[in-house]
Design an enzyme around this catalytic site. Structure first.
Site, PDB file in Angstrom:
ATOM      1  N   CYS A 122       0.808  -1.231   0.000  1.00 44.74           N
ATOM      2  CA  CYS A 122       0.000   0.000   0.000  1.00 44.74           C
ATOM      3  C   CYS A 122       0.836   1.275   0.000  1.00 44.74           C
ATOM      4  O   CYS A 122       0.375   2.311  -0.465  1.00 44.74           O
ATOM      5  CB  CYS A 122      -0.996   0.000   1.152  1.00 44.74           C
ATOM      6  SG  CYS A 122      -0.271  -0.233   2.769  1.00 44.74           S
ATOM      7  N   CYS A 130      -3.503  -2.637  -0.554  1.00 42.57           N
ATOM      8  CA  CYS A 130      -2.406  -3.518  -0.146  1.00 42.57           C
ATOM      9  C   CYS A 130      -2.097  -4.614  -1.167  1.00 42.57           C
ATOM     10  O   CYS A 130      -1.365  -5.559  -0.854  1.00 42.57           O
ATOM     11  CB  CYS A 130      -2.713  -4.101   1.225  1.00 42.57           C
ATOM     12  SG  CYS A 130      -2.985  -2.826   2.477  1.00 42.57           S
ATOM     13  N   LYS A 200      -4.910  -8.223  12.133  1.00 42.67           N
ATOM     14  CA  LYS A 200      -4.839  -6.777  11.891  1.00 42.67           C
ATOM     15  C   LYS A 200      -6.241  -6.289  11.577  1.00 42.67           C
ATOM     16  O   LYS A 200      -6.866  -6.746  10.630  1.00 42.67           O
ATOM     17  CB  LYS A 200      -3.890  -6.486  10.739  1.00 42.67           C
ATOM     18  CG  LYS A 200      -3.745  -4.996  10.453  1.00 42.67           C
ATOM     19  CD  LYS A 200      -2.778  -4.764   9.306  1.00 42.67           C
ATOM     20  CE  LYS A 200      -2.611  -3.286   9.020  1.00 42.67           C
ATOM     21  NZ  LYS A 200      -1.693  -3.065   7.894  1.00 42.67           N
ATOM     22  N   GLU A 238      -7.099 -16.782  12.306  1.00 43.56           N
ATOM     23  CA  GLU A 238      -6.049 -16.140  11.506  1.00 43.56           C
ATOM     24  C   GLU A 238      -4.661 -16.515  12.039  1.00 43.56           C
ATOM     25  O   GLU A 238      -3.741 -16.805  11.279  1.00 43.56           O
ATOM     26  CB  GLU A 238      -6.207 -14.613  11.544  1.00 43.56           C
ATOM     27  CG  GLU A 238      -7.301 -14.066  10.644  1.00 43.56           C
ATOM     28  CD  GLU A 238      -6.857 -13.963   9.182  1.00 43.56           C
ATOM     29  OE1 GLU A 238      -5.759 -14.466   8.855  1.00 43.56           O
ATOM     30  OE2 GLU A 238      -7.607 -13.393   8.377  1.00 43.56           O
ATOM     31  N   LYS A 253      -2.855  -6.085  15.974  1.00 43.10           N
ATOM     32  CA  LYS A 253      -2.765  -4.648  15.682  1.00 43.10           C
ATOM     33  C   LYS A 253      -4.153  -4.101  15.446  1.00 43.10           C
ATOM     34  O   LYS A 253      -4.889  -4.713  14.666  1.00 43.10           O
ATOM     35  CB  LYS A 253      -1.908  -4.450  14.427  1.00 43.10           C
ATOM     36  CG  LYS A 253      -1.728  -2.992  14.024  1.00 43.10           C
ATOM     37  CD  LYS A 253      -0.912  -2.869  12.752  1.00 43.10           C
ATOM     38  CE  LYS A 253      -0.743  -1.404  12.381  1.00 43.10           C
ATOM     39  NZ  LYS A 253      -0.013  -1.189  11.144  1.00 43.10           N
TER      40      LYS A 253
HETATM   41 ZN    ZN Z   1      -0.950  -2.255   3.400  1.00 41.21          ZN
END
Ligand code: ZN
Length: 328
Positions: A122, A130, A200, A238, A253
Site C-alpha cells: 500500500c 495492499c 490486523k 487467523e 494490531k
Molecule cells: Zn498495506
C-alpha cells in the site's frame, strides 16, 4: 483470605516490597521502534499528528537507530516512502528504494540491531491498497489476493537480501505467510524470521500513520481484507493459519483496544506474540499530554505495561525511544 488476617495493602506499602512482587515488568528489550524512511539527505520532517516522529532519510535514520540501539532497543521496523508509485507497487521490491537502501546502511553500521522490514504494497501502489486491483464478483474493483502473493514474496526477499533479519507482512492477504516463507526458503534464506500481522483490524486508530506513510486508499477502504473489529474468534483462526504457514511470531494490531485479543492469542497458542501500539494510540496520549490533561510519560509507560500484561512479548511503539530512556 479474609480480613483482618489478610491485608493485601501490606505488600504495597513500600517501593521495595512493590518491586519484589511486581508480576509484569517493562524493559527496552520488549520494544521495537517503527521508523519512516524516505529518499534524500538530511531529511527530518516531523509528522503532524505524531509529534516526536519524523520521516527520515537514510543518514538521519542511521543517527536515530544509533540512539535507539544505545538506549537498549533491540529492533526497528522500517516503512518506506517511495518517490514514485504504480498500480502494482513495484517500489516494494526495488533494491534502490528507501527501505533496502536503509537496510544496507544499517546492517553495515549497526550489525547487532534487529532490522524488521514491514512488507506491504500500500505504500507503493498509486491506489493505496495492499495489493493489485482486480475485479470482484460484482464487477467492482477489489484487491486481487492471489496476484498479490508473489509480489509480497518478492518484496520480502528484496528486504532480506538488503539486510533485514525479520520480515513482517502487514497486508492481510490470505496465504501470504506461506508464499513469503517459500520464496525466502527457495532463495536459501531459511534464516529470515517472519512476524506476521496475523490479526490486523480495519481500525480508525491508523489515521496519523496514513499521513506519515502517505498510504490512504484512493477509493474505498481496507475492510475487505483487514479484520472486523467485532471479531476475536476469527483472530484465533487467523493466528492458527499463519502459524501453520510458517510464521515465527504473530502480531495483533492495534494494541490497546484489542488487549483481549492479545490475551486470547497468547493463552491459546503460547507462541511469541507482538502487539502494535499504533499511531492513533500514540497521538491521543501526545495530544492530551500537550494540553496538560494527562502525564504523558506515565500514561505511555502504563499503556505499554498493560500490553505486556495482556500477553505481548514484543511491542511496536512510537514511544520506544522515550520509554527506553525512562526505563534506562
Ligand atoms: Zn498495506
Amino acid at each position: 483470605m479474609s480480613f483482618p488476617l489478610h491485608r493485601p495493602r501490606r505488600l504495597r506499602r513500600t517501593e521495595a516490597l512493590r518491586r519484589m512482587v511486581r508480576e509484569t515488568r517493562l524493559s527496552p528489550d520488549d520494544l521495537v521502534a517503527p521508523l519512516f524512511v524516505c529518499s534524500g539527505e538530511g531529511v527530518r520532517q516531523e509528522i503532524g499528528a505524531m509529534p516526536g516522529c519524523s520521516r527520515l532519510s537514510v543518514d538521519t535514520l542511521l543517527q536515530e537507530c544509533r540512539e535507539l540501539a544505545g538506549l537498549g532497543v533491540p529492533a526497528v521496523i522500517l516503512f518506506g516512502i517511495p518517490d514514485a508509485k504504480d498500480p502494482e507497487g513495484s517500489g516494494a521490491w526495488d533494491p534502490g528504494g528507501p527501505v533496502p537502501q536503509a537496510l544496507v546502511a544499517l546492517r553495515r553500521e549497526l550489525p547487532r540491531l534487529s532490522l524488521w522490514a514491514d512488507i506491504c504494497l500500500c505504500e507503493y501502489t498509486d491506489h493505496g491498497h495492499c495489493g493489485p486491483i482486480g475485479e470482484g464478483p460484482d464487477g467492482q474493483p477489489e484487491v486481487d489476493n492471489d496476484r498479490a502473493l508473489p509480489l509480497l514474496a518478492k518484496a520480502a526477499l528484496a528486504c532480506a537480501e538488503a539486510g533485514a533479519d525479520v520480515v513482517a507482512p502487514s497486508d492481510m492477504m490470505d496465504g501470504r505467510v506461506a508464499a513469503i516463507r517459500q520464496g525466502l526458503d527457495a532463495a536459501g534464506r531459511g534464516d529470515v524470521v517472519i512476524v506476521s500481522y496475523a490479526a490486523k483490524y480495519a481500525s480508525a486508530f491508523y489515521g496519523p500513520f496514513r499521513e506519515a506513510a502517505d498510504s490512504a486508499p484512493a477509493f474505498g477502504d481496507r475492510r475487505g481484507y483487514q479484520m472486523d473489529p467485532g471479531n476475536a474468534d476469527e483472530a484465533l483462526r487467523e493466528v492458527a493459519a499463519d502459524l501453520e504457514e510458517g510464521a515465527d511470531v504473530v502480531m495483533v494490531k492495534p494494541a490497546l483496544a484489542y488487549l483481549d485479543v492479545v490475551h486470547r492469542v497468547k493463552s491459546r497458542f503460547g507462541v511469541p506474540v507482538a502487539a502494535y501500539s499504533v499511531s492513533g494510540e500514540y497521538a491521543m496520549v501526545q495530544a492530551a499530554a500537550q494540553r496538560g490533561w494527562i502525564d504523558g510519560e506515565r500514561v505511555a509507560l502504563e499503556s505499554l505495561l498493560s500490553i505486556r500484561r495482556a500477553g505481548a512479548d514484543v511491542i511496536l511503539t512510537y514511544f520506544a525511544k522515550q520509554a527506553a530512556r525512562l526505563l534506562g
